[in-house]
Design an enzyme around this catalytic site. Structure first.
Site, PDB file in Angstrom:
ATOM      1  N   ASP A 234     -42.666 -97.682 -19.932  1.00 39.86           N
ATOM      2  CA  ASP A 234     -44.057 -97.259 -20.067  1.00 39.86           C
ATOM      3  C   ASP A 234     -44.094 -95.777 -20.433  1.00 39.86           C
ATOM      4  O   ASP A 234     -44.000 -94.905 -19.564  1.00 39.86           O
ATOM      5  CB  ASP A 234     -44.799 -97.524 -18.750  1.00 39.86           C
ATOM      6  CG  ASP A 234     -46.258 -97.117 -18.804  1.00 39.86           C
ATOM      7  OD1 ASP A 234     -46.672 -96.477 -19.788  1.00 39.86           O
ATOM      8  OD2 ASP A 234     -46.988 -97.422 -17.835  1.00 39.86           O
ATOM      9  N   LYS A 263     -52.498 -92.832 -24.786  1.00 35.52           N
ATOM     10  CA  LYS A 263     -52.811 -91.423 -24.555  1.00 35.52           C
ATOM     11  C   LYS A 263     -52.620 -90.567 -25.806  1.00 35.52           C
ATOM     12  O   LYS A 263     -53.473 -90.525 -26.667  1.00 35.52           O
ATOM     13  CB  LYS A 263     -52.023 -90.887 -23.355  1.00 35.52           C
ATOM     14  CG  LYS A 263     -52.535 -91.450 -22.022  1.00 35.52           C
ATOM     15  CD  LYS A 263     -52.075 -90.659 -20.858  1.00 35.52           C
ATOM     16  CE  LYS A 263     -52.598 -91.242 -19.534  1.00 35.52           C
ATOM     17  NZ  LYS A 263     -54.046 -91.106 -19.374  1.00 35.52           N
TER      18      LYS A 263
END
Length: 423
Positions: A234, A263
């Site tokens: 991740d 993000k």
């Protein structure tokens, strides 16, 4: 009514107790490292607006590219259709990732990138007639707020209302030289039942910027691979330069099977998620049997505007100027960390690349709910700096466009606030 009053009537803000919170600060403009409120006050965005804004606000290069795309193609269904920005982004991203990453699956945000990864791993076994449904994850993990992502995140007060609805996960400590043997023994006993191991590499952001070293993580990854446990890395937070290298993967000697991104992917311009996989994963879904399809999708899958923003952001990221500034931030953080280590009110100073974190010593102990965080938050706002302490854990994750002088101002302000009498 002003913007604050109008906002309070209609909006419900994230991670916010709306009964006790103060009115939200209306932001009317962003430029570079600064955000400007409706009264003209400017703030240094020292947390990159929840870790997403890589190159600063309203970057003209990204804005220009998105504007051009907006006048060409704004959206098209991605089932049965494709387009240049999605193809180009996949090609460019895969060139930067570990060599076994060969396919890109688009989604909408970090949580959904994780959901896709989990479904890939569980169905990978299912499509081969195997039942492997256990998931391995780190204690104190955070992978998102949707149900699958919550399930593989550490159990806490955040997840307690949904406890009975989350699937079982085997949680383990982050690896170090003292516990590796115990961890591998624990995993080996149930390896045949484990579909995958999901982990935040090197830095557990929401847990309080907890850090572990690449050598120990690489050793744990290798053991899992030897046990035929798929690896989900991740990199929603750590990707795109945050660690000082392009990806946390660049510190590791082992390759994951699947990677998750969001993000900083679009430079903070608009939402997008990506899950990449090896061909081994992808091939397990290739079949004449339509029921072996990965049944997952989103209305805005591979949105051309978001793809274009990501392409423009990646161009900026790979530029000499940005890479030099990432190194500048990393080196200045390293020097300032030495100052913090000598401070009597600070403990557990840690730094990886552009991420610097430390704990404020307090009798309440280290916790997201430590009330000192609110005090620090206000004091930094008074100084024109946006920091969002995780309780008594303070950290910096600045945009890459920040200057040496702006960093020095933040460092000076931190030392001033640390000397303040608490009330």
């Amino acid at each position: 009514m002003n913007l604050q009053q109008r906002d309070k009537l209609v909006n419900w803000h994230p991670y916010t107790q709306m009964k006790t919170t103060e009115d939200a600060i209306p932001i009317v403009k962003g430029k570079g490292v600064y955000l400007f409120d409706d009264e003209g006050k400017r703030y240094i965005d020292a947390v990159s607006s929840w870790w997403v804004t890589l190159h600063g606000h309203a970057h003209p290069h990204i804005a220009q590219r998105v504007s051009e795309q907006l006048n060409t193609l704004e959206q098209v269904i991605f089932a049965g259709f494709t387009h240049e920005p999605a193809i180009q982004l996949a090609e460019n991203l895969l060139q930067l990732l570990p060599s076994n990453q060969e396919k890109v699956f688009y989604s909408d945000n970090g949580s959904t990138a994780v959901e896709v990864a989990l479904k890939m791993c569980i169905q990978f076994a299912y499509n081969q007639g195997k039942e492997k449904t256990k998931i391995l994850a780190f204690k104190d993990a955070y992978h998102g707020d949707t149900f699958g992502a919550m399930s593989v995140s550490g159990r806490s007060v955040w997840t307690k209302p949904f406890g009975e609805m989350l699937f079982d996960v085997v949680f383990i400590d982050t690896p170090n030289s003292n516990n590796l043997e115990n961890l591998t023994s624990q995993i080996k006993d149930i390896a045949d039942e484990i579909a995958c191991f999901i982990y935040e590499p090197l830095i557990q952001g929401a847990a309080g910027m907890l850090m572990h070293n690449p050598e120990d993580l690489s050793a744990l990854m290798k053991f899992c691979k030897d046990q035929n446990i798929l690896l989900i890395q991740d990199e929603v937070f750590t990707g795109f330069g945050r660690t000082g290298k392009l990806f946390a993967a660049d510190y590791l000697t082992e390759e994951p099977d699947i990677m998750c991104f969001s993000k900083g992917l679009t430079g903070g311009t608009m939402p997008m998620g990506i899950t990449t996989s090896s061909n081994e994963i992808f091939n397990a879904f290739l079949s004449e049997d339509k029921y072996k399809t990965l049944f997952h999708g989103h209305s805005f899958t591979a949105n051309p505007l978001a793809c274009t923003a990501a392409l423009a952001s990646m161009e900026l990221l790979l530029s000499k100027e940005t890479q030099e500034n990432v190194n500048l931030i990393s080196e200045k953080h390293k020097e300032f960390s030495k100052v913090l280590q000598q401070h009597s009110r600070v403990e557990n100073v840690r730094q990886t690349g552009t991420i610097l974190a430390w704990d404020f010593k307090t009798e309440q102990g280290t916790s997201y709910f430590n009330t000192i965080g609110k005090f620090f938050y206000k004091e930094f706002l008074n100084r024109g700096i946006i920091m969002r302490p995780l309780g008594n854990v303070m950290y910096l994750v600045p945009p890459y466009c920040i200057t040496s002088e702006e960093l020095d101002y933040i460092y000076e302000s931190i030392l001033q606030v640390l000397e303040m009498e608490l009330n």
